[in-house]
Design a protein around this motif. Sequence first.
Motif, PDB file in Angstrom:
ATOM      1  N   THR A 169       0.833  -1.205   0.000  1.00 48.03           N
ATOM      2  CA  THR A 169       0.000   0.000   0.000  1.00 48.03           C
ATOM      3  C   THR A 169       0.866   1.254   0.000  1.00 48.03           C
ATOM      4  O   THR A 169       0.583   2.221  -0.715  1.00 48.03           O
ATOM      5  CB  THR A 169      -0.948   0.002   1.217  1.00 48.03           C
ATOM      6  OG1 THR A 169      -1.740  -1.190   1.202  1.00 48.03           O
ATOM      7  CG2 THR A 169      -1.881   1.206   1.181  1.00 48.03           C
ATOM      8  N   SER A 170       1.945   1.253   0.793  1.00 49.43           N
ATOM      9  CA  SER A 170       2.825   2.412   0.844  1.00 49.43           C
ATOM     10  C   SER A 170       3.649   2.564  -0.433  1.00 49.43           C
ATOM     11  O   SER A 170       4.082   3.664  -0.774  1.00 49.43           O
ATOM     12  CB  SER A 170       3.758   2.321   2.055  1.00 49.43           C
ATOM     13  OG  SER A 170       4.658   1.238   1.939  1.00 49.43           O
ATOM     14  N   TYR A 173       0.662   3.985  -3.281  1.00 47.13           N
ATOM     15  CA  TYR A 173      -0.273   5.078  -3.030  1.00 47.13           C
ATOM     16  C   TYR A 173       0.364   6.228  -2.259  1.00 47.13           C
ATOM     17  O   TYR A 173       1.291   6.020  -1.461  1.00 47.13           O
ATOM     18  CB  TYR A 173      -1.486   4.553  -2.248  1.00 47.13           C
ATOM     19  CG  TYR A 173      -2.323   3.568  -3.028  1.00 47.13           C
ATOM     20  CD1 TYR A 173      -3.191   4.009  -4.023  1.00 47.13           C
ATOM     21  CD2 TYR A 173      -2.235   2.201  -2.784  1.00 47.13           C
ATOM     22  CE1 TYR A 173      -3.960   3.100  -4.751  1.00 47.13           C
ATOM     23  CE2 TYR A 173      -2.997   1.291  -3.513  1.00 47.13           C
ATOM     24  CZ  TYR A 173      -3.856   1.749  -4.492  1.00 47.13           C
ATOM     25  OH  TYR A 173      -4.602   0.861  -5.214  1.00 47.13           O
ATOM     26  N   ARG A 175       0.356   9.178   0.636  1.00 42.20           N
ATOM     27  CA  ARG A 175      -0.015   9.034   2.052  1.00 42.20           C
ATOM     28  C   ARG A 175      -1.479   9.385   2.286  1.00 42.20           C
ATOM     29  O   ARG A 175      -2.144   8.768   3.119  1.00 42.20           O
ATOM     30  CB  ARG A 175       0.891   9.922   2.914  1.00 42.20           C
ATOM     31  CG  ARG A 175       2.343   9.471   2.880  1.00 42.20           C
ATOM     32  CD  ARG A 175       3.138  10.063   4.013  1.00 42.20           C
ATOM     33  NE  ARG A 175       3.211  11.504   3.939  1.00 42.20           N
ATOM     34  CZ  ARG A 175       3.547  12.283   4.964  1.00 42.20           C
ATOM     35  NH1 ARG A 175       3.818  11.759   6.137  1.00 42.20           N
ATOM     36  NH2 ARG A 175       3.611  13.595   4.818  1.00 42.20           N
ATOM     37  N   GLU A 177      -3.893   8.845   0.279  1.00 39.91           N
ATOM     38  CA  GLU A 177      -4.714   7.760  -0.257  1.00 39.91           C
ATOM     39  C   GLU A 177      -4.650   6.496   0.582  1.00 39.91           C
ATOM     40  O   GLU A 177      -5.555   5.661   0.527  1.00 39.91           O
ATOM     41  CB  GLU A 177      -4.250   7.416  -1.684  1.00 39.91           C
ATOM     42  CG  GLU A 177      -4.431   8.533  -2.688  1.00 39.91           C
ATOM     43  CD  GLU A 177      -3.637   8.312  -3.972  1.00 39.91           C
ATOM     44  OE1 GLU A 177      -3.842   9.091  -4.929  1.00 39.91           O
ATOM     45  OE2 GLU A 177      -2.812   7.378  -4.006  1.00 39.91           O
ATOM     46  N   GLN A 178      -3.597   6.349   1.362  1.00 40.39           N
ATOM     47  CA  GLN A 178      -3.360   5.072   2.035  1.00 40.39           C
ATOM     48  C   GLN A 178      -4.412   4.725   3.082  1.00 40.39           C
ATOM     49  O   GLN A 178      -4.784   3.554   3.232  1.00 40.39           O
ATOM     50  CB  GLN A 178      -1.964   5.077   2.669  1.00 40.39           C
ATOM     51  CG  GLN A 178      -0.840   4.939   1.657  1.00 40.39           C
ATOM     52  CD  GLN A 178       0.530   5.085   2.274  1.00 40.39           C
ATOM     53  OE1 GLN A 178       0.738   4.723   3.443  1.00 40.39           O
ATOM     54  NE2 GLN A 178       1.485   5.634   1.528  1.00 40.39           N
ATOM     55  N   THR A 179      -4.908   5.710   3.822  1.00 44.19           N
ATOM     56  CA  THR A 179      -5.885   5.416   4.883  1.00 44.19           C
ATOM     57  C   THR A 179      -7.127   4.737   4.314  1.00 44.19           C
ATOM     58  O   THR A 179      -7.593   3.724   4.840  1.00 44.19           O
ATOM     59  CB  THR A 179      -6.279   6.691   5.632  1.00 44.19           C
ATOM     60  OG1 THR A 179      -5.126   7.247   6.258  1.00 44.19           O
ATOM     61  CG2 THR A 179      -7.332   6.397   6.702  1.00 44.19           C
ATOM     62  N   ARG A 181      -7.335   3.157   1.378  1.00 53.08           N
ATOM     63  CA  ARG A 181      -7.011   1.862   0.780  1.00 53.08           C
ATOM     64  C   ARG A 181      -6.864   0.785   1.841  1.00 53.08           C
ATOM     65  O   ARG A 181      -7.319  -0.344   1.666  1.00 53.08           O
ATOM     66  CB  ARG A 181      -5.727   1.964  -0.050  1.00 53.08           C
ATOM     67  CG  ARG A 181      -5.897   2.332  -1.527  1.00 53.08           C
ATOM     68  CD  ARG A 181      -6.763   3.457  -1.710  1.00 53.08           C
ATOM     69  NE  ARG A 181      -7.115   3.823  -3.070  1.00 53.08           N
ATOM     70  CZ  ARG A 181      -7.631   5.024  -3.335  1.00 53.08           C
ATOM     71  NH1 ARG A 181      -7.805   5.905  -2.368  1.00 53.08           N
ATOM     72  NH2 ARG A 181      -8.009   5.333  -4.549  1.00 53.08           N
ATOM     73  N   ASN A 261       5.313  11.407  -0.890  1.00 55.50           N
ATOM     74  CA  ASN A 261       5.365  10.709   0.403  1.00 55.50           C
ATOM     75  C   ASN A 261       6.683  10.947   1.132  1.00 55.50           C
ATOM     76  O   ASN A 261       6.761  10.770   2.355  1.00 55.50           O
ATOM     77  CB  ASN A 261       5.202   9.195   0.197  1.00 55.50           C
ATOM     78  CG  ASN A 261       3.821   8.803  -0.278  1.00 55.50           C
ATOM     79  OD1 ASN A 261       2.913   9.615  -0.290  1.00 55.50           O
ATOM     80  ND2 ASN A 261       3.662   7.559  -0.680  1.00 55.50           N
ATOM     81  N   GLY A 395      -3.029   2.263   8.542  1.00 58.79           N
ATOM     82  CA  GLY A 395      -2.639   3.211   7.512  1.00 58.79           C
ATOM     83  C   GLY A 395      -1.762   4.316   8.063  1.00 58.79           C
ATOM     84  O   GLY A 395      -0.856   4.811   7.379  1.00 58.79           O
ATOM     85  N   THR A 399       2.200   5.873   7.009  1.00 59.66           N
ATOM     86  CA  THR A 399       2.406   7.269   6.617  1.00 59.66           C
ATOM     87  C   THR A 399       3.298   8.025   7.592  1.00 59.66           C
ATOM     88  O   THR A 399       3.705   9.148   7.309  1.00 59.66           O
ATOM     89  CB  THR A 399       1.064   8.013   6.507  1.00 59.66           C
ATOM     90  OG1 THR A 399       0.436   8.054   7.806  1.00 59.66           O
ATOM     91  CG2 THR A 399       0.117   7.334   5.534  1.00 59.66           C
TER      92      THR A 399
END
Length: 516
Positions: A169-170, A173, A175, A177-179, A181, A261, A395, A399
């Motif tokens: 995920t990291s 995407y 940062r 967007e990561q939460t 996803r 990021n 997430g 980040t």
Amino acid sequence: MDSRSDHSSREKQEVVQNATVSGVDVDVAAHIADGDDVPMDAQVALRLRRKIDRHLLPLMCILYLMTFADKTTLGQSAVLGIIPGANLSKNQFNWLGTIFYLSFLVFEYPQNLALQRYPVGKWMSINIFIWAIALMAHAACKDFGGLFVVRFIMGSCEGAITPGFMIVTSMFYTREEQTKRVGYWFLMNGTAIIVLGFISFGVLHAQTSNFMPWQWLMIITGLLTLICAVLFWFFFPDSPTTAKFLTPEERVLAVQRIKVNQAGVENKRWKKDQFIETLLDPKTWVMALFAAVANIVNSLTNQRQLIINQFGFTPIQTTLLGCVDGVVDIVIVWGGVTLASVRWVGRGYAGMVMYIPATIGSILLITLPSHDKVGLLFSYWISIFSITPFAIFLGWVGTSTAGHTKRITTNAIVLIFYAIGNAAGPLMWEAKYQPRNRVPWLILTACFVVSALLLLALRTMLAMENAKREKEAVDDRFDNVYISQIQPDGKAVEKRVDRAFLDLTDRQNKQFRYLL
């Protein structure tokens, strides 16, 4: 570990303008990314993100659905006859939940090291395959000893799945967007509960004299997981720099897109200085403590069917009502990660808000009269709000950390403490506290309050560090750093590397800002 990587890492920390560093010491993205700072066209970035979503999220969601379904087969089996069928006592049943996470704890850091050293997708696929075989082997177990072994094997494999998902995920995407996803694949837990509920309802009606319903459940879910392992091996990417579903041009754009990021993609070298920094970073231990305390509630995974049954519902009713758990799970995880993505709310406050209804629900479970089984049921569903903060937190961990060795070490520490909480939780559901289980619910109420305070502490720490960095002079030490590359014609040239791809940690890179 290779001492040369430690030496080169120390050299990199002291880098000055116009320095040249070793190509093996920087992020893998540095070798394909452009060295300029030209912003990417918004429409191009949007199309690329949608393509990544289409190829990544379905596989991640399907796998997370199956692995959670597999973990909860033990709890589902409680009303399908596993306790008398395998001659288990209540204490032995609880220990089967605990041993899974003790094994997870032991293998977690080795698994994270393997995820750094080997291709992420392939390593996950191998672990999923072994997991599926161990799950189907449950059906052949006739006693506590056999089930103990297969649960231990599954726990060791689990150590590659959640951290693997966090790393991927990291990689793909931004940062921001990561939460969401993480939330998308985490809410598959709720979907798994629904699917498992209907499978359980079906196998309850299976009329096989030598094969009990709980054994059918293990075989069916194991076969589905085996299919997932094959799909992952062939279709899941290891990195945006090698993803087959992206063209060579799109791979360059994919790493350029996540440059914001300031955390890079990955680096295959283990770096001692980053490992030590992780151990000395206070936020690592606040996150670890939260992971332990917040996941004591995960003991409900194996206990939930017994709890609902003890409210006064029949096994058939319990199985169907368990599907509602999944619906509640999906709704609250979706709501939680959406709230966390609102800029003025953020991750810390959103997690704290989720603990308010959870605490109310657990207090009602302690205080309501035993004859009010509908009230107890709804109170139990309200308490499920307590799972959402950890989905948000997963997430947030990704980040808040940069430097690949630091990231995998942080993930390992957090998930080791996650395993400690999960291992401790089942032990409090002793037979003497049944049917109301007031003591376990009292412990969970205390955990909810402590977890909310830990989220507040973490948010405060990160906000203070951001404020401090805003007041400091601009750190330009890493603005003109180069790596040497050999062209196809054999000529050596120097290529500028953006600081985002120097494999700097969040402490080394003063331009890094923590999301709140």
